[in-house]
Motif scaffolding. Structure first.
Motif, PDB file in Angstrom:
ATOM      1  N   THR A  64      -9.083   1.125   3.000  1.00 52.33           N
ATOM      2  CA  THR A  64      -8.641   0.878   1.623  1.00 52.33           C
ATOM      3  C   THR A  64      -9.806   1.026   0.654  1.00 52.33           C
ATOM      4  O   THR A  64      -9.683   1.663  -0.406  1.00 52.33           O
ATOM      5  N   SER A 119     -10.735   4.639   0.343  1.00 50.00           N
ATOM      6  CA  SER A 119      -9.784   5.346  -0.505  1.00 50.00           C
ATOM      7  C   SER A 119     -10.162   5.204  -1.975  1.00 50.00           C
ATOM      8  O   SER A 119     -10.015   6.142  -2.765  1.00 50.00           O
ATOM      9  N   TYR A 163      -0.266   8.551   5.079  1.00 51.43           N
ATOM     10  CA  TYR A 163      -0.154   7.116   5.378  1.00 51.43           C
ATOM     11  C   TYR A 163       1.098   6.841   6.211  1.00 51.43           C
ATOM     12  O   TYR A 163       1.049   6.174   7.257  1.00 51.43           O
ATOM     13  N   SER A 181       0.812  -1.220   0.000  1.00 48.75           N
ATOM     14  CA  SER A 181       0.000   0.000   0.000  1.00 48.75           C
ATOM     15  C   SER A 181       0.841   1.262   0.000  1.00 48.75           C
ATOM     16  O   SER A 181       0.330   2.350  -0.272  1.00 48.75           O
ATOM     17  N   GLN A 200      -6.019   4.259   6.938  1.00 48.07           N
ATOM     18  CA  GLN A 200      -5.347   3.055   6.455  1.00 48.07           C
ATOM     19  C   GLN A 200      -4.000   2.888   7.161  1.00 48.07           C
ATOM     20  O   GLN A 200      -3.596   1.768   7.500  1.00 48.07           O
ATOM     21  N   THR A 213      -6.623  -4.243  -3.488  1.00 49.03           N
ATOM     22  CA  THR A 213      -6.022  -4.471  -2.175  1.00 49.03           C
ATOM     23  C   THR A 213      -7.062  -4.811  -1.115  1.00 49.03           C
ATOM     24  O   THR A 213      -6.801  -5.623  -0.207  1.00 49.03           O
ATOM     25  N   ALA A 214      -8.250  -4.214  -1.199  1.00 51.11           N
ATOM     26  CA  ALA A 214      -9.279  -4.420  -0.172  1.00 51.11           C
ATOM     27  C   ALA A 214      -9.654  -5.898   0.008  1.00 51.11           C
ATOM     28  O   ALA A 214      -9.747  -6.372   1.149  1.00 51.11           O
ATOM     29  N   ARG A 216      -6.502   7.566   3.759  1.00 49.29           N
ATOM     30  CA  ARG A 216      -5.150   7.021   3.791  1.00 49.29           C
ATOM     31  C   ARG A 216      -4.560   7.092   5.210  1.00 49.29           C
ATOM     32  O   ARG A 216      -3.809   6.197   5.630  1.00 49.29           O
ATOM     33  N   PHE A 250      -6.838   0.349  -5.101  1.00 44.45           N
ATOM     34  CA  PHE A 250      -7.461   0.133  -3.796  1.00 44.45           C
ATOM     35  C   PHE A 250      -8.481  -0.998  -3.842  1.00 44.45           C
ATOM     36  O   PHE A 250      -8.609  -1.767  -2.887  1.00 44.45           O
ATOM     37  N   THR A 265      -8.695  -2.546   5.930  1.00 45.81           N
ATOM     38  CA  THR A 265      -9.517  -2.980   4.796  1.00 45.81           C
ATOM     39  C   THR A 265     -10.608  -1.967   4.481  1.00 45.81           C
ATOM     40  O   THR A 265     -10.826  -1.603   3.313  1.00 45.81           O
TER      41      THR A 265
END
Length: 481
Positions: free
Chosen positions: A103, A106, A68, A39, A122, A184-185, A119, A181, A100
């Protein structure tokens, strides 16, 4: 991997009615290390697209990355300590859930500032994942395999760093920046499910309020770190009036933090821990070595483009050699630690980094990409050896109720080193080149800047070697007393 063959059928303690395997527990912790690294690097390549999409300046979209990193650095020690008190499994689950959800938010953020806020959230989740994953190793891995487990976690972090730019580039080209994003989630959701199923349950814990979590210390540490990190990032190593004022605020904040911790009934950080040679030396070396590693990332693109004339399309490929080598070295480094002992491997890693830095400083420009990559490989492979051995040394033998906060401090020292390196070593490089604008500097000037930057890097690693020798001597003296 050898780690998957150990204790595959051995149930982990503390999970009534469930027999999770060693393999699945390590996979869960590996994902918890991979996602925060991914990330970070995957967003960097999306900044131009984000700037265009939000009609924002580059300085504004930089806060997408900075928010972040600041959240992780400011909160990682606090969440590690909270995990020690309230239970590491439940706090890790909460962290994965926050990561999660943030993300996903985002990916759907309609404005730049909502994206920056998401972020930051996150980063809070990532801080929990990074601190508590390392703390869990001692509870899930036999002592004879801790080095390999630490090596694997380091490998997954390096894989996330290396995978980010290429994966992000593909996703952005095909689906736009929000796709980074949305991909990644689901991985975060998978990690949550695995952690809930396979990590050992928390033992009896006291309530946070009754034990007295150090909220004042946490606030002071957060403000101090925030002031320092802003000082070394806002003006990019120039250290003007604003940066100097922030540095002064950080010094004052640190003094107040020490006073508060000395008087606290249940301090956030036990200052007595710093009298333990292994811990104090490990944290100091981690910060110094990370500062040097950032030099390769700050100087590399300019050296390749201006001094060596490498085309823009190839710079990313050449730069990826570092993370790839680190990823390939992690598990073998863990095996070396288990066989030879962590202290010996720390020295091997540091000596290798000195050699690589000197090589980078002295290698003629005429050697081209091959000369640069050879030196880079030596530095990054040695860094992987050092990191695995140092993490194992610091995390082995500490009290169970201190694993979370010590893991947080270890991660913090690395982050501070990386952010300091980006500012300070970038300033050394620019000053040594003698150019007013490094992006248009002559190739000879950039080569001079590179030589001096890595000469300073070699000197810093030599200091770290001195710290390692001093720590070993103090530890030996303590054993004989």
């Amino acid at each position: 991997m050898t780690t998957t063959s150990v204790n595959q059928d051995k149930p982990l303690p503390g999970k009534p009615g469930v027999a999770p395997t060693f393999r699945w527990a390590i996979l869960t912790l590996s994902l918890s290390m991979l996602l925060p690294a991914l990330s970070t690097s995957i967003v960097n390549v999306a900044l131009p697209s984000m700037a265009e999409g939000f009609s924002a300046s580059f300085q504004q979209v930089q806060w997408i990355v900075l928010a972040y990193l600041l959240a992780i650095s400011i909160l990682i020690v606090g969440v590690g300590r909270l995990g020690d008190i309230a239970g590491r499994r439940r706090l890790l689950l909460a962290g994965i859930a926050v990561f999660t959800a943030a993300t996903f938010l985002s990916g759907v953020a309609p404005t730049l500032w909502l994206l920056i806020a998401a972020r930051a959230a996150q980063g809070l989740g990532a801080a929990s994942m990074m601190a508590l994953s390392m703390a869990f190793v001692a509870e899930t891995v036999p002592p004879s395999r801790i080095g390999r487990a630490m090596g694997l976690l380091g490998t997954m972090s390096a894989v996330g760093t290396a995978l980010g730019p290429s994966l992000g580039g593909v996703l952005i080209a095909g689906f736009g920046w929000r796709a980074i994003f949305f991909v990644t989630a689901p991985l975060g959701l998978l990690t949550f499910v695995l952690a809930r199923r396979y990590l050992p349950a928390d033992g009896p814990t006291q309530k946070v309020g009754r034990l007295g979590f150090d909220y004042v210390g946490m606030l002071l540490l957060a403000l101090t770190l925030g002031a320092y990190l802003l000082a070394v990032t806002l003006e990019h190593g120039v250290f003007g009036t604003l940066s100097l004022a922030l540095l002064l605020a950080a010094v004052v904040g640190l003094g107040l933090f020490v006073l508060v911790e000395r008087r606290a009934t249940s301090p956030l950080v036990r200052l007595a821990n710093f009298r333990v040679p292994v811990l104090s030396a490990g944290l100091a070396m981690s910060a110094v070595v990370s500062t040097v590693m950032m030099t390769t990332l700050v100087v590399g693109p300019f050296h390749l483009s201006r001094a060596l004339g490498v085309q823009t399309a190839l710079i990313g490929l050449v730069m990826s050699a570092g993370p790839v080598v680190a990823a390939l070295t992690g598990v073998p480094a863990g095996r070396m630690v288990d066989r030879l002992g962590a202290q010996r491997v720390v020295f091997v890693g540091l000596i290798g980094m000195v050699v690589g830095s000197i090589s980078m400083s002295l290698v003629p420009v005429s050697f081209g990409i091959a000369g640069y990559v050879t030196s880079l490989v030596v530095i990054t492979a040695s860094y992987a050896l050092f990191q695995t051995a140092n993490n194992t040394t610091v995390m082995t033998g500490i009290r169970a109720d201190q694993r979370g906060v010590i893991s947080g401090m270890l991660n913090l020292s690395r982050n501070l080193g990386l952010l300091t390196g980006a500012s300070v070593m970038g300033a050394v490089f620019a000053f040594a080149s003698g150019a007013t604008d490094i992006t248009t500097a002559a190739s000879a000037d950039v080569a001079t800047g590179t030589r001096w930057a890595f000469a300073v890097a070699a000197a810093l690693i030599t200091v770290a070697l001195g710290v390692a020798v001093g720590s070993r001597n103090r530890s030996s003296s303590d054993r004989h007393d």
